[in-house]
Design a protein around this motif. Sequence first.
Motif, short mmCIF file in Angstrom:
data_model
loop_
_atom_site.label_atom_id
_atom_site.label_comp_id
_atom_site.label_asym_id
_atom_site.label_seq_id
_atom_site.Cartn_x
_atom_site.Cartn_y
_atom_site.Cartn_z
N LEU A 126 0.85 -1.19 0.00
CA LEU A 126 0.00 0.00 0.00
C LEU A 126 0.88 1.24 0.00
N GLY A 127 0.64 2.16 -0.93
CA GLY A 127 1.46 3.36 -1.03
C GLY A 127 1.28 4.30 0.16
N ARG A 128 2.30 5.13 0.40
CA ARG A 128 2.27 6.09 1.50
C ARG A 128 1.44 7.32 1.18
N THR A 129 1.35 7.67 -0.09
CA THR A 129 0.70 8.91 -0.49
C THR A 129 -0.36 8.63 -1.53
N THR A 130 -1.06 9.69 -1.91
CA THR A 130 -2.20 9.48 -2.77
C THR A 130 -2.18 10.27 -4.07
N ASP A 131 -1.18 11.11 -4.26
CA ASP A 131 -1.30 12.07 -5.34
C ASP A 131 -0.12 12.08 -6.29
N ARG A 132 0.53 10.94 -6.49
CA ARG A 132 1.67 10.88 -7.38
C ARG A 132 1.38 9.98 -8.58
N SER A 133 2.23 10.07 -9.60
CA SER A 133 2.08 9.21 -10.76
C SER A 133 2.47 7.78 -10.42
N ALA A 134 2.07 6.86 -11.23
CA ALA A 134 2.35 5.44 -10.95
C ALA A 134 3.86 5.17 -10.91
N SER A 135 4.62 5.86 -11.73
CA SER A 135 6.06 5.62 -11.78
C SER A 135 6.75 6.03 -10.47
N TYR A 136 6.16 6.94 -9.74
CA TYR A 136 6.71 7.37 -8.44
C TYR A 136 6.81 6.19 -7.48
N TYR A 137 5.95 5.22 -7.63
CA TYR A 137 5.84 4.10 -6.69
C TYR A 137 6.68 2.90 -7.11
N SER A 138 7.78 3.12 -7.74
CA SER A 138 8.63 2.02 -8.19
C SER A 138 9.73 1.66 -7.19
N SER A 139 9.74 2.30 -6.03
CA SER A 139 10.73 1.94 -5.01
C SER A 139 10.03 1.61 -3.70
N GLN A 140 10.67 0.76 -2.92
CA GLN A 140 10.02 0.21 -1.73
C GLN A 140 9.72 1.26 -0.67
N ASP A 141 10.53 2.32 -0.63
CA ASP A 141 10.33 3.33 0.41
C ASP A 141 9.06 4.16 0.20
N LYS A 142 8.39 3.99 -0.91
CA LYS A 142 7.13 4.69 -1.19
C LYS A 142 5.91 3.94 -0.64
N TYR A 143 6.15 2.85 0.07
CA TYR A 143 5.07 2.02 0.55
C TYR A 143 5.10 1.90 2.08
N SER A 144 3.91 1.84 2.67
CA SER A 144 3.81 1.81 4.12
C SER A 144 3.40 0.46 4.68
N TYR A 145 2.69 -0.33 3.92
CA TYR A 145 2.24 -1.64 4.41
C TYR A 145 2.50 -2.69 3.34
N TRP A 146 2.79 -3.90 3.84
CA TRP A 146 3.13 -5.02 2.95
C TRP A 146 2.35 -6.27 3.36
N GLY A 147 2.05 -7.08 2.35
CA GLY A 147 1.47 -8.38 2.64
C GLY A 147 2.55 -9.39 3.00
N GLN A 148 2.12 -10.63 3.25
CA GLN A 148 3.04 -11.67 3.67
C GLN A 148 3.68 -12.39 2.48
N GLY A 149 3.14 -12.19 1.29
CA GLY A 149 3.71 -12.77 0.10
C GLY A 149 3.06 -14.07 -0.33
N THR A 150 3.16 -14.36 -1.61
CA THR A 150 2.68 -15.62 -2.17
C THR A 150 3.74 -16.13 -3.14
N GLN A 151 4.02 -17.43 -3.06
CA GLN A 151 5.11 -18.01 -3.86
C GLN A 151 4.63 -18.33 -5.27
N VAL A 152 5.42 -17.91 -6.24
CA VAL A 152 5.22 -18.25 -7.65
C VAL A 152 6.46 -19.01 -8.12
N THR A 153 6.23 -20.20 -8.63
CA THR A 153 7.34 -21.01 -9.14
C THR A 153 7.04 -21.39 -10.59
N VAL A 154 7.98 -21.05 -11.47
CA VAL A 154 7.82 -21.33 -12.89
C VAL A 154 8.87 -22.36 -13.29
#
Length: 128
Positions: free
Chosen positions: A98-126
């Motif tokens: 979940l992003g920290r802010t609400t008013d930026r372009s999508a490209s702004y959110y390409s780094s982890q420090d722009k996010y405040s909450y994270w899920g636990q993850g789901t494994q994908v194996t190819v």
Amino acid sequence: QVQLVESGGGLVQAGGSLRLSCAASGSIFSWYSMGWFRQAPGKEREFVASITPSGASTYYADSVKGRFTISRDNAKDMIYLEMNSLKPEDTAVYYCALGRTTDRSASYYSSQDKYSYWGQGTQVTVSS
């Protein structure tokens, strides 16, 4: 308290498809940009895709552009990652955030420090 729960991971052959889902609770979901990241064994977590609150703007890592699609359903507090033409190098644990802010372009959110909450993850194996 914000909770993000991913689902939809699994084992798939190269060239196959998977659809990941992320259910959000505890926040005004539709106000925030969202993103998907992934972490392969022995590697750092990396950006995959992001989407603005309305869903009108999206941004992708070059490695997945043209194969993956991020989308959201604000009525259901859900985001999705449609993954097609999967490759063995897509194998990783996939996280929504979940992003920290609400008013930026999508490209702004390409780094982890722009996010405040994270899920636990789901494994994908190819498999090759």
